[in-house]
Scaffold this active site. Sequence first.
Site, PDB file in Angstrom:
ATOM      1  N   LYS A  74       0.663  -1.219   0.115  1.00  0.00           N
ATOM      2  CA  LYS A  74      -0.428   0.072  -0.307  1.00  0.00           C
ATOM      3  C   LYS A  74       0.405   1.141  -0.026  1.00  0.00           C
ATOM      4  O   LYS A  74       0.447   2.516  -0.888  1.00  0.00           O
ATOM      5  CB  LYS A  74      -1.089   0.150   1.254  1.00  0.00           C
ATOM      6  N   ASP A 110     -10.490   3.290   2.328  1.00  0.00           N
ATOM      7  CA  ASP A 110     -11.291   1.988   3.523  1.00  0.00           C
ATOM      8  C   ASP A 110     -11.759   2.960   3.916  1.00  0.00           C
ATOM      9  O   ASP A 110     -13.087   2.540   4.260  1.00  0.00           O
ATOM     10  CB  ASP A 110      -9.677   1.806   4.287  1.00  0.00           C
ATOM     11  N   VAL A 162       1.112   3.689  23.634  1.00  0.00           N
ATOM     12  CA  VAL A 162       0.785   5.130  23.723  1.00  0.00           C
ATOM     13  C   VAL A 162       1.734   6.350  22.356  1.00  0.00           C
ATOM     14  O   VAL A 162       1.023   7.197  22.339  1.00  0.00           O
ATOM     15  CB  VAL A 162       1.121   5.504  24.966  1.00  0.00           C
ATOM     16  N   ILE A 224     -13.063  -3.778  12.815  1.00  0.00           N
ATOM     17  CA  ILE A 224     -13.461  -3.465  11.529  1.00  0.00           C
ATOM     18  C   ILE A 224     -12.612  -4.420  11.123  1.00  0.00           C
ATOM     19  O   ILE A 224     -12.744  -5.295   9.463  1.00  0.00           O
ATOM     20  CB  ILE A 224     -12.109  -2.578  10.692  1.00  0.00           C
TER      21      ILE A 224
END
Length: 281
Positions: A74, A110, A162, A224
């Site tokens: 991608k 997407d 994080v 998803i």
Amino acid sequence: MADSRETLTKTAFVTGYPIKHSRSPLIHRHWLERFGIVGSYQALEVAPDDFGAFIAELKSGNGFVGGNVTIPHKESAYRLADRPDEIAQELGAVNTVWLENGVLHASNTDGFGFISNLDASHPGWDKTSRAVVLGAGGASRAVIQALRDRGISEIHVVNRTVERAKELRDRFGAQVYAHALQALDEVSTGAGFFVNTTSLGMEGGEVPDIDFSRLCSGAVVTDIVYVPLKTPILKMAERQGYTTVDGLGMLLHQARPGFEKWFGQKPTVDDTLRSLIIADM
Ligand code: ATR
């Protein structure tokens, strides 16, 4: 005299490495048949080292009108495309390419698939100012961009690492907030939308308990991941009384713009298509 180019079979592809598990051929071949288009859609396994040559051949006119690009290509496809659109430029990754007069255009559908699935399954899902996004990987990026573009004003990204959530906050700016996993309950308070973008629960893997009770009543929970269709996260949310939307529709809807670019018809997502994919799972 008829233009002979009009009668040529149009051929599109999906390429990845590996590619044999891709459901895209089933989707596009279903639509080709539905429209009676003389066209084909092929799955092509291309190794990362060969991807540059593959795109060069595509641009020089090897017969394909375009195609889908999946993992791990991608980002490379984004770099090699001549005209990535605005969405692609923001994400730095594409899943759909098409040729126009020898110029390779590219987009990332997407986010379109994600939003279209929610709009089709549960209109009104976006009537909230606060959304929680679990995960901060590649899939999360497209989801955050789509939520931001839809106008959700507070998007709380919660991730095990994080720092990755913070990178997304820095990338997308004002509406996005970054949190560690430990803050999940706290940031869920009053949210009207929750999405899992991690691989948690995929193919039956273990998932920690999530307390959805802090979400507002009527909140929508989606995932998803679509294998299994009812993921552990969706089951947990349902048990706690929340509306859920499964991830299969995102896969189906993200395919629509590509089909329209390559074959010139606007396809729709219906129960027949859903059943076809479910039967293959
Ligand atoms: P993708 O491109 O599919 O989003 P990715 O970039 O590898 O894949 O991201 C996977 C996401 O799932 C990340 O948010 C990852 O968390 P980390 O950034 O901390 O790695 C998350 N994830 C995967 N396994 C997880 C687990 N067991 N617990 C919590 N989060 C997990």
